[in-house]
Design a protein around this motif. Structure first.
Motif, PDB file in Angstrom:
ATOM      1  N   GLN A 118       0.831  -1.207   0.000  1.00 15.04           N
ATOM      2  CA  GLN A 118       0.000   0.000   0.000  1.00 15.04           C
ATOM      3  C   GLN A 118       0.867   1.259   0.000  1.00 15.04           C
ATOM      4  OE1 GLN A 118      -3.307   0.257  -0.287  1.00 15.04           O
ATOM      5  NE2 GLN A 118      -3.167   2.469  -0.238  1.00 15.04           N
ATOM      6  N   GLU A 159       1.101   4.072  -3.083  1.00  7.81           N
ATOM      7  CA  GLU A 159       0.881   5.506  -2.886  1.00  7.81           C
ATOM      8  C   GLU A 159       2.082   6.319  -3.376  1.00  7.81           C
ATOM      9  OE1 GLU A 159       0.035   5.957   1.266  1.00  7.81           O
ATOM     10  OE2 GLU A 159      -1.854   4.842   1.120  1.00  7.81           O
ATOM     11  N   GLU A 160       3.271   5.882  -3.020  1.00  8.83           N
ATOM     12  CA  GLU A 160       4.478   6.610  -3.432  1.00  8.83           C
ATOM     13  C   GLU A 160       4.680   6.529  -4.942  1.00  8.83           C
ATOM     14  OE1 GLU A 160       6.186   8.666  -1.706  1.00  8.83           O
ATOM     15  OE2 GLU A 160       5.363   8.195   0.248  1.00  8.83           O
ATOM     16  N   SER A 171       2.376   6.190  -7.252  1.00  8.81           N
ATOM     17  CA  SER A 171       1.397   7.072  -7.894  1.00  8.81           C
ATOM     18  C   SER A 171       1.897   8.510  -7.892  1.00  8.81           C
ATOM     19  CB  SER A 171       0.043   6.991  -7.188  1.00  8.81           C
ATOM     20  OG  SER A 171      -0.523   5.732  -7.350  1.00  8.81           O
ATOM     21  N   SER A 172       2.451   8.918  -6.763  1.00  8.11           N
ATOM     22  CA  SER A 172       2.999  10.267  -6.644  1.00  8.11           C
ATOM     23  C   SER A 172       4.196  10.454  -7.585  1.00  8.11           C
ATOM     24  CB  SER A 172       3.402  10.525  -5.196  1.00  8.11           C
ATOM     25  OG  SER A 172       4.035  11.756  -5.070  1.00  8.11           O
TER      26      SER A 172
END
Length: 121
Positions: free
Chosen positions: A12, A16-17, A19-20
């Motif tokens: 997870q 998230e990282e 995607s950034s």
């Protein structure tokens, strides 16, 4: 084999990282198409992240995947800079095309055809 709680947590966090990172590098919108990270699966030793990409309206998906793989070292370095405090070792990145969206559209088309055939009878 069932994923452990730690595998899920790290997956997870990596998702998230990533995607950034994709947004910052301009990889999320390419040639009028869109690239998103649909899921991340971690190996039990947390040394490899299998990243599944959803490629929407990208004409040559294989070329795009190869382009992303070529930039894998740069992406991993950026991931390392962002996650150095959370992980001891930054996982190797393996990119795959997630074709579940194509599968869903194909199944919907088949169901629609079956429905239309039943209405004709």
């Amino acid at each position: 084999m069932q994923e452990t709680k730690r595998q899920k947590q790290v997956a997870q966090l990596v998702q998230e990282e990533m995607s950034s990172i994709f947004q910052r590098m301009g990889l999320n919108v390419v040639n009028g198409g869109m690239i998103s990270i649909s899921s991340v699966k971690m190996t039990p030793d947390l040394l490899e992240a299998r990243i599944y990409l959803s490629l929407f309206k990208i004409p040559d998906q294989v070329a795009m995947l190869n382009s992303i793989k070529e930039r894998g070292g740069e992406i991993r370095k950026e991931l390392g800079n962002r996650m150095a405090k959370q992980l001891r070792r930054i996982p190797y990145l393996a990119f795959f095309v997630d074709d579940t969206l194509d599968y869903v559209f194909k199944m919907e088309e088949i169901f629609k055809k079956i429905n239309d055939d039943e209405k004709k009878d």
